[in-house]
Motif scaffolding. Sequence first.
Motif, PDB file in Angstrom:
ATOM      1  N   PRO A  27       0.726  -1.524   0.475  1.00 45.74           N
ATOM      2  CA  PRO A  27      -0.276  -0.249  -0.019  1.00 45.74           C
ATOM      3  C   PRO A  27       0.778   1.561  -0.008  1.00 45.74           C
ATOM      4  N   SER A  28       0.214   2.191  -1.328  1.00 45.15           N
ATOM      5  CA  SER A  28       1.652   2.976  -1.222  1.00 45.15           C
ATOM      6  C   SER A  28       1.048   4.621  -0.639  1.00 45.15           C
ATOM      7  N   ARG A  29       0.794   5.041  -0.277  1.00 46.72           N
ATOM      8  CA  ARG A  29       1.065   6.416   0.373  1.00 46.72           C
ATOM      9  C   ARG A  29      -0.209   7.484  -0.058  1.00 46.72           C
ATOM     10  N   ARG A  30      -1.268   7.359  -0.007  1.00 41.03           N
ATOM     11  CA  ARG A  30      -2.569   8.418  -0.202  1.00 41.03           C
ATOM     12  C   ARG A  30      -2.561   9.704   0.176  1.00 41.03           C
ATOM     13  N   SER A  31      -2.936   9.821  -0.617  1.00 42.95           N
ATOM     14  CA  SER A  31      -3.507  11.471  -0.481  1.00 42.95           C
ATOM     15  C   SER A  31      -4.571  11.810   0.662  1.00 42.95           C
ATOM     16  N   GLY A  76      -4.171   3.907  -2.676  1.00 39.87           N
ATOM     17  CA  GLY A  76      -4.183   4.996  -2.802  1.00 39.87           C
ATOM     18  C   GLY A  76      -4.267   5.857  -4.505  1.00 39.87           C
ATOM     19  N   TRP A  77      -4.405   4.473  -5.683  1.00 36.49           N
ATOM     20  CA  TRP A  77      -3.979   4.410  -7.110  1.00 36.49           C
ATOM     21  C   TRP A  77      -5.558   5.721  -7.298  1.00 36.49           C
ATOM     22  N   GLU A  78      -4.789   6.803  -7.427  1.00 33.23           N
ATOM     23  CA  GLU A  78      -6.143   7.858  -7.744  1.00 33.23           C
ATOM     24  C   GLU A  78      -6.434   7.501  -9.217  1.00 33.23           C
ATOM     25  N   MET A  79      -5.711   7.970  -9.894  1.00 31.20           N
ATOM     26  CA  MET A  79      -5.267   7.797 -11.634  1.00 31.20           C
ATOM     27  C   MET A  79      -6.612   9.122 -11.978  1.00 31.20           C
ATOM     28  N   ARG A  80      -6.203  10.252 -11.507  1.00 28.22           N
ATOM     29  CA  ARG A  80      -7.271  11.793 -12.077  1.00 28.22           C
ATOM     30  C   ARG A  80      -7.766  11.411 -13.392  1.00 28.22           C
ATOM     31  N   SER A  81      -6.574  11.532 -14.465  1.00 30.12           N
ATOM     32  CA  SER A  81      -6.613  12.038 -15.678  1.00 30.12           C
ATOM     33  C   SER A  81      -7.180  10.546 -15.928  1.00 30.12           C
ATOM     34  N   LEU A  82      -7.133  10.134 -15.871  1.00 32.29           N
ATOM     35  CA  LEU A  82      -8.020   8.576 -16.360  1.00 32.29           C
ATOM     36  C   LEU A  82      -9.745   8.797 -16.407  1.00 32.29           C
ATOM     37  N   ARG A  83      -9.910   9.020 -15.051  1.00 40.12           N
ATOM     38  CA  ARG A  83     -10.837   9.249 -14.653  1.00 40.12           C
ATOM     39  C   ARG A  83     -11.193  10.560 -14.941  1.00 40.12           C
ATOM     40  N   ALA A  84     -10.623  11.459 -15.197  1.00 39.63           N
ATOM     41  CA  ALA A  84     -11.101  13.311 -16.211  1.00 39.63           C
ATOM     42  C   ALA A  84     -11.894  12.496 -17.688  1.00 39.63           C
ATOM     43  N   ASP A  85     -11.044  11.640 -18.045  1.00 38.79           N
ATOM     44  CA  ASP A  85     -10.719  10.893 -19.639  1.00 38.79           C
ATOM     45  C   ASP A  85     -12.446  10.285 -19.643  1.00 38.79           C
ATOM     46  N   LEU A  86     -12.509   9.701 -18.622  1.00 37.36           N
ATOM     47  CA  LEU A  86     -14.560   8.438 -18.410  1.00 37.36           C
ATOM     48  C   LEU A  86     -15.118   9.598 -18.958  1.00 37.36           C
ATOM     49  N   ALA A  87     -14.579  10.555 -17.345  1.00 37.78           N
ATOM     50  CA  ALA A  87     -16.078  11.215 -16.873  1.00 37.78           C
ATOM     51  C   ALA A  87     -16.179  12.121 -18.162  1.00 37.78           C
ATOM     52  N   VAL A  88     -15.737  12.642 -19.201  1.00 36.17           N
ATOM     53  CA  VAL A  88     -16.143  13.210 -20.567  1.00 36.17           C
ATOM     54  C   VAL A  88     -16.506  12.092 -21.709  1.00 36.17           C
ATOM     55  N   LEU A  89     -16.348  11.033 -21.317  1.00 42.06           N
ATOM     56  CA  LEU A  89     -17.264  10.042 -21.911  1.00 42.06           C
ATOM     57  C   LEU A  89     -18.206   9.438 -21.419  1.00 42.06           C
ATOM     58  N   ASP A  90     -18.337  10.291 -20.314  1.00 45.14           N
ATOM     59  CA  ASP A  90     -19.676   9.654 -19.745  1.00 45.14           C
ATOM     60  C   ASP A  90     -19.403   7.709 -19.468  1.00 45.14           C
ATOM     61  N   ARG A  91     -18.553   7.412 -18.783  1.00 47.48           N
ATOM     62  CA  ARG A  91     -17.802   5.487 -18.539  1.00 47.48           C
ATOM     63  C   ARG A  91     -17.881   5.590 -17.282  1.00 47.48           C
ATOM     64  N   SER A  92     -18.515   4.621 -16.495  1.00 52.16           N
ATOM     65  CA  SER A  92     -17.962   3.884 -15.099  1.00 52.16           C
ATOM     66  C   SER A  92     -16.759   3.324 -15.424  1.00 52.16           C
ATOM     67  N   TRP A  93     -16.078   4.261 -14.332  1.00 50.91           N
ATOM     68  CA  TRP A  93     -14.545   3.405 -13.639  1.00 50.91           C
ATOM     69  C   TRP A  93     -14.326   2.230 -13.628  1.00 50.91           C
ATOM     70  N   GLU A  94     -15.476   1.509 -12.913  1.00 49.67           N
ATOM     71  CA  GLU A  94     -15.883  -0.057 -12.427  1.00 49.67           C
ATOM     72  C   GLU A  94     -15.329  -0.708 -13.507  1.00 49.67           C
ATOM     73  N   SER A  95     -16.299   0.148 -14.504  1.00 51.04           N
ATOM     74  CA  SER A  95     -17.250  -0.925 -15.821  1.00 51.04           C
ATOM     75  C   SER A  95     -15.609  -1.160 -16.287  1.00 51.04           C
ATOM     76  N   PHE A  96     -14.712   0.261 -16.392  1.00 50.00           N
ATOM     77  CA  PHE A  96     -13.824   0.125 -17.247  1.00 50.00           C
ATOM     78  C   PHE A  96     -12.195  -0.528 -16.994  1.00 50.00           C
ATOM     79  N   LEU A  97     -12.495  -0.945 -15.477  1.00 53.43           N
ATOM     80  CA  LEU A  97     -10.967  -1.292 -15.170  1.00 53.43           C
ATOM     81  C   LEU A  97     -11.911  -2.712 -15.202  1.00 53.43           C
ATOM     82  N   ALA A  98     -13.175  -3.563 -14.427  1.00 54.34           N
ATOM     83  CA  ALA A  98     -13.388  -5.054 -15.435  1.00 54.34           C
ATOM     84  C   ALA A  98     -12.934  -5.138 -16.732  1.00 54.34           C
TER      85      ALA A  98
END
Length: 303
Positions: A27-31, A76-98
């Motif tokens: 586990p890494s250090r989370r913000s 502690g992996w936030e992946m902010r850039s990737l989450r922002a891309d998914l938010a633009v495309l209106d896609r689910s983060w969980e579905s993307f990881l699966a």
Amino acid sequence: MNTILFSCLVGGIVGLGIFALVRALMPSRRSSVSTVAQIDAMRAASPMTGGTAEPVPTDYRSRLGHRISAFYIQQGWEMRSLRADLAVLDRSWESFLATKTILGAAGVVFGPFLFALIWQLGLGSSPIIPVWLALVCGAVFFMLPDLEVRRDAADKRKDLRRVIGAYLDLVSMNLAGGRGLPEALMAAAEVSDGWALMRIRNCLSDARITGTSQWVALGRLGEQLGIEELQDLSVTLALVADDGAKIRESLASRAETMRHRELAEIEGSAGENSQSMLVAQLLLCAGFLVFLIYPAAMRVFQI
């Protein structure tokens, strides 16, 4: 000597892989933001606080996505850039990881299958080849959704920035017509049912319901989607919200700046396309010259 070098290379790669695996599982250090968000989610789902827990997913893909998402939060992996891309495309983060996990597993299976075809053709017989093919194909298949999401999000952000420039002009026109800032922001967002203005309109409606100022809501939307223009607009409106003349001037100048930037990007893209066409024409001419010179060269050299 070659065997010793090959063994050292394989040992080094295996050791590096083990180190990367151990480092990933640690586990890494989370913000602080991630920690507070996790505490709020747990408190909201707790029956003692009157919150309602999230519905448990029923299908296998949803369960897999939620488990991987929980593992990301734990590490502690936030992946902010990737989450922002998914938010633009209106896609689910969980579905993307699966999807990433399933494709990676399919790549690991596809590697030995590809080796079986190569072995049938008699092109390779080393037992290390299927292992490398499985790892390479698994890594490539695992990264394919990232490339697709980043490409589609970049195209959609261009459209969103273009709409934001027109939206700022509409807000400035509504302010010049005597409307207040909240009414001007909402009226400008209601002129179309496009996806970009729909996101802005929903953001402003949620801000009105929750009692949040609309420019703060626009700033949060810009942070969620990774749009710097919305964040800058939020800061500007917060500074000059009480002065209508300054707001109109600021919005007009910002819209003009965005148009100039868009024109510069279009001109740069057109220049790149023209250079590509020039290179293609030069290659075509070179091939035609080789086609013409080849018979004469064969006669001169008597080949």
